[in-house]
Enzyme design. Structure first.
Site, PDB file in Angstrom:
ATOM      1  N   ASP A   1      -2.663   7.143 120.453  1.00 18.38           N
ATOM      2  CA  ASP A   1      -3.594   8.192 120.889  1.00 18.38           C
ATOM      3  C   ASP A   1      -2.998   9.562 120.511  1.00 18.38           C
ATOM      4  O   ASP A   1      -1.836   9.841 120.834  1.00 18.38           O
ATOM      5  CB  ASP A   1      -3.716   8.061 122.422  1.00 18.38           C
ATOM      6  CG  ASP A   1      -4.854   8.859 123.000  1.00 18.38           C
ATOM      7  OD1 ASP A   1      -5.771   9.224 122.246  1.00 18.38           O
ATOM      8  OD2 ASP A   1      -4.835   9.099 124.226  1.00 18.38           O
TER       9      ASP A   1
ATOM     10  N   GLY B   1     -11.752  12.103 126.382  1.00 19.93           N
ATOM     11  CA  GLY B   1     -12.027  12.865 127.602  1.00 19.93           C
ATOM     12  C   GLY B   1     -13.210  12.325 128.380  1.00 19.93           C
ATOM     13  O   GLY B   1     -14.023  13.089 128.901  1.00 19.93           O
TER      14      GLY B   1
ATOM     15  N   SER C   1      -7.644   9.380 132.744  1.00 19.59           N
ATOM     16  CA  SER C   1      -7.532  10.046 134.059  1.00 19.59           C
ATOM     17  C   SER C   1      -8.091   9.206 135.200  1.00 19.59           C
ATOM     18  O   SER C   1      -7.510   9.170 136.296  1.00 19.59           O
ATOM     19  CB  SER C   1      -8.245  11.406 134.036  1.00 19.59           C
ATOM     20  OG  SER C   1      -7.633  12.243 133.096  1.00 19.59           O
TER      21      SER C   1
HETATM   22  P1  13P Z   1      -9.606  11.447 130.210  1.00 24.94           P
HETATM   23  O1  13P Z   1      -8.572  12.468 130.628  1.00 24.94           O
HETATM   24  O2  13P Z   1     -10.992  11.967 130.466  1.00 24.94           O
HETATM   25  O3  13P Z   1      -9.382  10.134 130.835  1.00 24.94           O
HETATM   26  O4  13P Z   1      -9.487  11.270 128.634  1.00 24.94           O
HETATM   27  C1  13P Z   1      -8.499  10.448 128.088  1.00 24.94           C
HETATM   28  C2  13P Z   1      -8.429  10.575 126.623  1.00 24.94           C
HETATM   29  O5  13P Z   1      -9.295  11.117 125.965  1.00 24.94           O
HETATM   30  C3  13P Z   1      -7.267  10.002 125.935  1.00 24.94           C
HETATM   31  O6  13P Z   1      -7.214  10.401 124.601  1.00 24.94           O
END
Ligand code: 13P
Length: 374
Positions: free
Chosen positions: A137, A277, A322
Protein backbone atom coordinates in the site's frame (compact mmCIF):
# COMPACT_ATOMS: atom_id res chain seq x y z
CA UNK A 1 32.02 3.28 -4.19
CA UNK A 2 29.47 4.16 -1.48
CA UNK A 3 30.10 2.58 1.91
CA UNK A 4 27.07 0.24 1.71
CA UNK A 5 28.07 -1.37 -1.58
CA UNK A 6 30.52 -4.22 -1.94
CA UNK A 7 31.82 -6.22 -4.88
CA UNK A 8 31.31 -9.96 -5.20
CA UNK A 9 34.77 -11.62 -4.83
CA UNK A 10 34.40 -13.80 -7.91
CA UNK A 11 32.92 -11.31 -10.32
CA UNK A 12 32.55 -7.59 -10.66
CA UNK A 13 28.90 -7.28 -9.60
CA UNK A 14 28.16 -4.51 -7.16
CA UNK A 15 25.99 -5.92 -4.40
CA UNK A 16 24.24 -4.21 -1.52
CA UNK A 17 24.87 -5.50 1.98
CA UNK A 18 21.41 -7.09 1.99
CA UNK A 19 22.17 -8.96 -1.22
CA UNK A 20 25.55 -10.13 0.09
CA UNK A 21 23.90 -11.39 3.27
CA UNK A 22 21.25 -13.30 1.33
CA UNK A 23 23.86 -14.70 -1.04
CA UNK A 24 26.04 -15.90 1.82
CA UNK A 25 23.15 -17.54 3.65
CA UNK A 26 21.55 -18.94 0.51
CA UNK A 27 19.82 -22.29 0.61
CA UNK A 28 22.95 -23.87 -0.92
CA UNK A 29 24.98 -22.48 1.98
CA UNK A 30 27.74 -21.33 -0.36
CA UNK A 31 28.30 -18.12 -2.24
CA UNK A 32 26.54 -18.31 -5.59
CA UNK A 33 28.50 -16.91 -8.47
CA UNK A 34 26.12 -15.67 -11.13
CA UNK A 35 26.44 -14.24 -14.58
CA UNK A 36 24.20 -11.20 -14.18
CA UNK A 37 22.47 -9.12 -11.56
CA UNK A 38 19.08 -10.29 -12.93
CA UNK A 39 20.13 -13.93 -12.51
CA UNK A 40 21.37 -13.13 -9.02
CA UNK A 41 18.09 -11.43 -8.11
CA UNK A 42 16.13 -14.42 -9.35
CA UNK A 43 18.24 -16.77 -7.21
CA UNK A 44 17.59 -14.82 -4.00
CA UNK A 45 13.99 -13.74 -4.57
CA UNK A 46 10.87 -15.40 -3.17
CA UNK A 47 8.19 -15.34 -5.85
CA UNK A 48 4.58 -14.85 -4.82
CA UNK A 49 3.71 -18.11 -6.53
CA UNK A 50 6.00 -19.97 -4.12
CA UNK A 51 3.87 -18.53 -1.28
CA UNK A 52 0.62 -19.70 -2.91
CA UNK A 53 -0.58 -16.12 -3.57
CA UNK A 54 -2.19 -14.70 -6.73
CA UNK A 55 -1.80 -11.34 -8.45
CA UNK A 56 -4.83 -9.07 -8.87
CA UNK A 57 -5.33 -9.27 -12.65
CA UNK A 58 -7.99 -11.92 -12.95
CA UNK A 59 -9.71 -10.89 -9.69
CA UNK A 60 -10.16 -7.34 -10.98
CA UNK A 61 -11.46 -8.44 -14.38
CA UNK A 62 -14.11 -10.57 -12.67
CA UNK A 63 -14.97 -7.82 -10.16
CA UNK A 64 -15.48 -5.15 -12.85
CA UNK A 65 -17.71 -7.50 -14.87
CA UNK A 66 -19.57 -8.75 -11.80
CA UNK A 67 -20.29 -5.31 -10.27
CA UNK A 68 -18.57 -5.88 -6.92
CA UNK A 69 -15.27 -4.84 -5.28
CA UNK A 70 -12.51 -6.86 -3.63
CA UNK A 71 -11.73 -5.88 -0.03
CA UNK A 72 -8.21 -4.58 0.58
CA UNK A 73 -7.75 -4.85 4.35
CA UNK A 74 -4.55 -3.52 5.95
CA UNK A 75 -2.77 -5.74 8.42
CA UNK A 76 0.37 -5.81 10.52
CA UNK A 77 -0.25 -8.41 13.23
CA UNK A 78 -1.51 -11.93 13.82
CA UNK A 79 -4.98 -11.10 15.18
CA UNK A 80 -5.80 -8.86 12.20
CA UNK A 81 -4.71 -11.60 9.82
CA UNK A 82 -6.78 -14.24 11.62
CA UNK A 83 -9.83 -11.94 11.47
CA UNK A 84 -9.36 -11.16 7.76
CA UNK A 85 -8.88 -14.77 6.68
CA UNK A 86 -11.63 -16.03 9.00
CA UNK A 87 -14.12 -13.48 7.62
CA UNK A 88 -13.22 -13.99 3.96
CA UNK A 89 -13.27 -17.79 4.17
CA UNK A 90 -16.65 -17.73 5.90
CA UNK A 91 -18.11 -15.42 3.25
CA UNK A 92 -16.14 -17.08 0.39
CA UNK A 93 -14.59 -13.78 -0.71
CA UNK A 94 -11.26 -13.17 -2.47
CA UNK A 95 -9.10 -10.81 -0.44
CA UNK A 96 -6.19 -8.38 -0.75
CA UNK A 97 -3.88 -8.38 2.27
CA UNK A 98 -2.51 -4.89 2.29
CA UNK A 99 0.76 -3.81 3.89
CA UNK A 100 2.01 -0.21 4.13
CA UNK A 101 5.70 0.63 4.46
CA UNK A 102 4.98 1.55 8.11
CA UNK A 103 3.42 -1.89 8.66
CA UNK A 104 6.46 -3.50 7.05
CA UNK A 105 8.74 -1.69 9.47
CA UNK A 106 6.48 -2.55 12.42
CA UNK A 107 6.02 -6.25 11.69
CA UNK A 108 9.35 -7.07 9.94
CA UNK A 109 9.32 -8.03 6.27
CA UNK A 110 10.55 -11.61 6.84
CA UNK A 111 7.79 -12.30 9.35
CA UNK A 112 5.20 -10.72 7.03
CA UNK A 113 6.24 -13.02 4.19
CA UNK A 114 5.74 -16.09 6.38
CA UNK A 115 2.46 -14.71 7.74
CA UNK A 116 1.17 -14.34 4.17
CA UNK A 117 2.19 -17.91 3.35
CA UNK A 118 0.55 -18.98 6.62
CA UNK A 119 -2.64 -17.16 5.57
CA UNK A 120 -2.83 -19.25 2.39
CA UNK A 121 -2.48 -22.49 4.36
CA UNK A 122 -4.84 -21.28 7.10
CA UNK A 123 -7.60 -20.55 4.55
CA UNK A 124 -7.24 -24.10 3.18
CA UNK A 125 -7.37 -25.50 6.70
CA UNK A 126 -10.60 -23.53 7.32
CA UNK A 127 -12.08 -25.22 4.26
CA UNK A 128 -11.90 -22.73 1.36
CA UNK A 129 -8.76 -21.87 -0.64
CA UNK A 130 -9.82 -18.27 -1.33
CA UNK A 131 -7.59 -16.27 -3.72
CA UNK A 132 -5.21 -14.12 -1.64
CA UNK A 133 -3.18 -11.16 -2.95
CA UNK A 134 -0.30 -9.63 -0.95
CA UNK A 135 -0.19 -5.95 -1.86
CA UNK A 136 2.11 -3.03 -0.98
CA UNK A 137 0.00 0.00 0.00
CA UNK A 138 1.40 3.43 -0.96
CA UNK A 139 4.87 2.43 -2.13
CA UNK A 140 6.72 5.70 -2.64
CA UNK A 141 9.98 4.59 -4.30
CA UNK A 142 11.09 2.13 -6.96
CA UNK A 143 13.45 0.52 -4.41
CA UNK A 144 10.62 -0.20 -1.94
CA UNK A 145 8.45 -1.76 -4.66
CA UNK A 146 11.38 -3.88 -5.88
CA UNK A 147 12.16 -5.06 -2.36
CA UNK A 148 8.52 -6.11 -1.85
CA UNK A 149 8.44 -7.95 -5.18
CA UNK A 150 11.63 -9.79 -4.15
CA UNK A 151 10.07 -10.87 -0.89
CA UNK A 152 6.88 -12.37 -2.32
CA UNK A 153 4.38 -9.53 -2.86
CA UNK A 154 2.06 -10.28 -5.77
CA UNK A 155 0.93 -6.69 -6.26
CA UNK A 156 2.40 -3.25 -5.49
CA UNK A 157 1.15 0.31 -5.46
CA UNK A 158 3.51 3.03 -6.61
CA UNK A 159 2.05 6.28 -5.34
CA UNK A 160 3.59 9.06 -7.39
CA UNK A 161 0.53 11.27 -6.91
CA UNK A 162 2.46 13.89 -4.92
CA UNK A 163 4.88 14.40 -7.82
CA UNK A 164 4.25 16.56 -10.90
CA UNK A 165 2.42 14.58 -13.61
CA UNK A 166 5.48 13.76 -15.77
CA UNK A 167 7.49 12.52 -12.79
CA UNK A 168 4.51 10.39 -11.66
CA UNK A 169 4.40 8.83 -15.16
CA UNK A 170 8.16 8.16 -15.18
CA UNK A 171 8.26 6.56 -11.72
CA UNK A 172 5.13 4.46 -12.29
CA UNK A 173 6.43 3.22 -15.65
CA UNK A 174 9.76 2.21 -14.05
CA UNK A 175 7.93 0.11 -11.42
CA UNK A 176 5.58 -1.44 -14.02
CA UNK A 177 8.50 -2.50 -16.23
CA UNK A 178 10.21 -4.26 -13.33
CA UNK A 179 7.04 -5.75 -11.77
CA UNK A 180 5.69 -7.18 -15.01
CA UNK A 181 8.89 -9.20 -15.52
CA UNK A 182 7.73 -11.20 -12.50
CA UNK A 183 3.99 -11.14 -13.27
CA UNK A 184 3.34 -8.76 -10.36
CA UNK A 185 0.47 -6.31 -10.85
CA UNK A 186 0.84 -2.55 -10.27
CA UNK A 187 -1.58 0.12 -8.97
CA UNK A 188 -0.86 3.79 -9.78
CA UNK A 189 -2.56 6.93 -8.48
CA UNK A 190 -3.79 10.17 -10.01
CA UNK A 191 -5.16 12.90 -7.76
CA UNK A 192 -4.40 13.29 -4.03
CA UNK A 193 -6.53 12.21 -1.06
CA UNK A 194 -6.66 14.38 2.05
CA UNK A 195 -6.03 12.87 5.49
CA UNK A 196 -3.32 10.92 7.30
CA UNK A 197 -2.39 7.26 6.99
CA UNK A 198 0.90 5.99 8.41
CA UNK A 199 3.53 7.93 6.45
CA UNK A 200 1.11 9.33 3.85
CA UNK A 201 -0.56 12.65 4.53
CA UNK A 202 -2.09 15.61 2.76
CA UNK A 203 -3.99 18.59 4.14
CA UNK A 204 -6.20 18.96 1.08
CA UNK A 205 -7.93 16.90 -1.61
CA UNK A 206 -6.90 17.25 -5.26
CA UNK A 207 -9.57 15.51 -7.30
CA UNK A 208 -8.43 13.31 -10.18
CA UNK A 209 -8.56 15.12 -13.52
CA UNK A 210 -10.42 12.72 -15.85
CA UNK A 211 -8.66 14.22 -18.87
CA UNK A 212 -5.34 12.76 -17.61
CA UNK A 213 -6.36 9.12 -17.07
CA UNK A 214 -6.11 7.74 -20.65
CA UNK A 215 -2.66 9.19 -21.17
CA UNK A 216 -1.46 7.96 -17.74
CA UNK A 217 -2.70 4.41 -18.23
CA UNK A 218 -1.29 4.23 -21.77
CA UNK A 219 2.13 5.67 -20.92
CA UNK A 220 2.69 3.73 -17.68
CA UNK A 221 1.07 0.34 -18.42
CA UNK A 222 -0.44 0.16 -14.89
CA UNK A 223 -2.95 -2.59 -14.11
CA UNK A 224 -5.25 -0.47 -11.92
CA UNK A 225 -5.68 3.17 -11.01
CA UNK A 226 -6.47 4.79 -7.65
CA UNK A 227 -8.49 7.97 -8.07
CA UNK A 228 -9.52 10.82 -5.81
CA UNK A 229 -13.28 11.50 -5.72
CA UNK A 230 -13.66 12.80 -2.17
CA UNK A 231 -12.67 9.85 0.05
CA UNK A 232 -9.89 10.52 2.52
CA UNK A 233 -7.53 8.64 4.86
CA UNK A 234 -8.05 8.27 8.62
CA UNK A 235 -10.93 8.59 11.12
CA UNK A 236 -11.42 12.35 10.72
CA UNK A 237 -12.04 12.49 7.01
CA UNK A 238 -13.78 15.85 6.98
CA UNK A 239 -13.64 18.98 9.10
CA UNK A 240 -16.99 19.79 10.79
CA UNK A 241 -17.24 22.95 8.65
CA UNK A 242 -17.20 20.77 5.50
CA UNK A 243 -20.20 18.78 6.80
CA UNK A 244 -23.83 19.40 7.54
CA UNK A 245 -25.46 18.07 10.74
CA UNK A 246 -28.52 15.82 11.07
CA UNK A 247 -31.34 16.76 13.48
CA UNK A 248 -29.65 14.71 16.25
CA UNK A 249 -26.27 16.39 15.73
CA UNK A 250 -24.52 13.68 13.67
CA UNK A 251 -22.01 15.03 11.10
CA UNK A 252 -23.01 14.33 7.48
CA UNK A 253 -20.07 14.46 5.04
CA UNK A 254 -20.19 15.95 1.54
CA UNK A 255 -21.16 13.32 -1.10
CA UNK A 256 -18.52 11.57 -3.21
CA UNK A 257 -17.89 13.01 -6.68
CA UNK A 258 -19.58 10.29 -8.74
CA UNK A 259 -19.46 12.68 -11.72
CA UNK A 260 -15.65 12.30 -11.77
CA UNK A 261 -15.88 8.51 -11.46
CA UNK A 262 -18.36 8.37 -14.37
CA UNK A 263 -16.15 10.54 -16.56
CA UNK A 264 -13.13 8.32 -15.76
CA UNK A 265 -15.17 5.20 -16.63
CA UNK A 266 -16.15 6.74 -19.96
CA UNK A 267 -12.53 7.47 -20.87
CA UNK A 268 -11.08 4.07 -19.85
CA UNK A 269 -14.05 1.66 -20.06
CA UNK A 270 -13.70 -1.50 -17.99
CA UNK A 271 -10.36 -0.42 -16.51
CA UNK A 272 -10.00 -1.39 -12.81
CA UNK A 273 -10.42 1.59 -10.47
CA UNK A 274 -9.35 1.69 -6.80
CA UNK A 275 -10.82 3.67 -3.90
CA UNK A 276 -8.55 4.52 -0.99
CA UNK A 277 -9.78 6.11 2.23
CA UNK A 278 -13.00 4.09 2.25
CA UNK A 279 -13.63 3.59 5.96
CA UNK A 280 -17.08 4.57 7.19
CA UNK A 281 -16.01 5.34 10.78
CA UNK A 282 -19.07 3.67 12.39
CA UNK A 283 -20.62 5.99 15.00
CA UNK A 284 -21.28 3.06 17.38
CA UNK A 285 -17.57 2.18 17.50
CA UNK A 286 -16.57 5.80 18.16
CA UNK A 287 -19.19 5.88 20.94
CA UNK A 288 -17.75 2.74 22.62
CA UNK A 289 -14.22 4.14 22.41
CA UNK A 290 -15.23 7.49 23.92
CA UNK A 291 -17.40 5.83 26.63
CA UNK A 292 -14.33 3.85 27.72
CA UNK A 293 -11.76 6.60 28.11
CA UNK A 294 -11.09 7.45 24.43
CA UNK A 295 -11.04 10.96 23.04
CA UNK A 296 -12.09 10.81 19.39
CA UNK A 297 -13.62 14.10 18.38
CA UNK A 298 -15.69 14.78 15.25
CA UNK A 299 -14.71 11.44 13.68
CA UNK A 300 -16.54 11.00 10.38
CA UNK A 301 -16.24 8.62 7.39
CA UNK A 302 -17.79 7.70 4.05
CA UNK A 303 -21.42 6.50 4.25
CA UNK A 304 -21.72 2.83 3.31
CA UNK A 305 -24.48 3.36 0.74
CA UNK A 306 -22.07 5.50 -1.31
CA UNK A 307 -19.41 2.80 -1.14
CA UNK A 308 -21.98 0.18 -2.20
CA UNK A 309 -22.82 2.33 -5.22
CA UNK A 310 -19.09 2.72 -6.07
CA UNK A 311 -18.49 -1.05 -5.74
CA UNK A 312 -21.12 -1.69 -8.42
CA UNK A 313 -19.15 0.46 -10.90
CA UNK A 314 -15.60 -0.02 -12.27
CA UNK A 315 -14.31 0.38 -8.69
CA UNK A 316 -12.96 -3.10 -8.04
CA UNK A 317 -10.71 -2.59 -4.98
CA UNK A 318 -11.77 -0.74 -1.83
CA UNK A 319 -9.18 0.06 0.87
CA UNK A 320 -10.28 -0.21 4.50
CA UNK A 321 -7.89 0.32 7.40
CA UNK A 322 -9.28 2.85 9.91
CA UNK A 323 -12.54 0.96 10.55
CA UNK A 324 -10.48 -2.09 11.56
CA UNK A 325 -8.39 0.03 13.93
CA UNK A 326 -11.57 1.45 15.48
CA UNK A 327 -13.15 -2.00 15.90
CA UNK A 328 -10.08 -3.38 17.68
CA UNK A 329 -9.62 -0.31 19.88
CA UNK A 330 -13.30 -0.28 20.89
CA UNK A 331 -13.17 -3.95 21.94
CA UNK A 332 -9.86 -3.61 23.80
CA UNK A 333 -10.92 -0.46 25.66
CA UNK A 334 -14.27 -1.96 26.70
CA UNK A 335 -12.78 -5.29 27.80
CA UNK A 336 -10.14 -3.60 29.94
CA UNK A 337 -12.59 -1.13 31.51
CA UNK A 338 -15.06 -3.98 32.26
CA UNK A 339 -12.27 -6.24 33.60
CA UNK A 340 -9.67 -3.98 35.21
CA UNK A 341 -7.76 -6.92 36.77
CA UNK A 342 -7.23 -8.60 33.39
CA UNK A 343 -3.64 -8.74 32.14
CA UNK A 344 -3.58 -11.71 29.76
CA UNK A 345 -3.28 -10.19 26.24
CA UNK A 346 -5.32 -13.07 24.80
CA UNK A 347 -8.29 -11.97 26.93
CA UNK A 348 -8.49 -8.55 25.27
CA UNK A 349 -6.97 -9.34 21.86
CA UNK A 350 -9.39 -12.29 21.46
CA UNK A 351 -12.55 -10.10 21.71
CA UNK A 352 -10.83 -7.50 19.48
CA UNK A 353 -10.22 -10.19 16.85
CA UNK A 354 -13.89 -11.30 17.04
CA UNK A 355 -15.12 -7.72 16.64
CA UNK A 356 -12.80 -7.24 13.67
CA UNK A 357 -13.97 -10.45 11.98
CA UNK A 358 -17.61 -9.36 12.36
CA UNK A 359 -16.79 -5.94 10.85
CA UNK A 360 -15.00 -7.52 7.85
CA UNK A 361 -17.88 -9.94 7.20
CA UNK A 362 -20.27 -6.98 7.20
CA UNK A 363 -18.07 -5.09 4.71
CA UNK A 364 -17.80 -8.07 2.37
CA UNK A 365 -21.50 -8.94 2.36
CA UNK A 366 -23.26 -5.59 2.78
CA UNK A 367 -20.86 -3.05 1.27
CA UNK A 368 -18.57 -4.63 -1.33
CA UNK A 369 -20.65 -7.60 -2.50
CA UNK A 370 -17.59 -9.88 -2.90
CA UNK A 371 -19.14 -12.82 -0.98
CA UNK A 372 -19.41 -16.11 -2.89
CA UNK A 373 -16.93 -14.84 -5.53
CA UNK A 374 -13.90 -16.86 -4.36
P1 13P B 1 -9.09 4.43 5.60
O1 13P B 1 -8.23 5.29 6.50
O2 13P B 1 -10.34 5.16 5.21
O3 13P B 1 -9.38 3.11 6.20
O4 13P B 1 -8.28 4.18 4.26
C1 13P B 1 -7.29 3.20 4.19
C2 13P B 1 -6.53 3.27 2.94
O5 13P B 1 -6.90 3.92 1.98
C3 13P B 1 -5.28 2.51 2.84
O6 13P B 1 -4.55 2.85 1.70
Amino acid sequence: MPHCLQRCRKCSLVLSNEQRFKNFFSRFDVRIHVASLKQFEERIMTTYKELGLVNSKELFQKAVKGGYAIPAFNFNNLEQLQAIIGACVETKSPVILQVSSGARKYANSTLLKHLAKGAVDYAKELGCAIPIVLHLDHGDTFELCKSCIESGFSSVMIDGSHHPYDKNVELTKQVVEYAHKYDVTVEGELGVLAGIEDEVSSAVTHYTKPEEVEDFVKKTGVDSLAISIGTSHGANKFKPEQCTRSADGVLLPPPLRFDILEEVEKRIPGFPIVLHGASSVPAELVKIINANGGKLKDAVGIPEDQLRKAAKSAVCKVNIDSDGRLAMTAAIRKTLVDNPAEFDPRKYLGPARDQLKALYMHKVVNVLGSNNRA
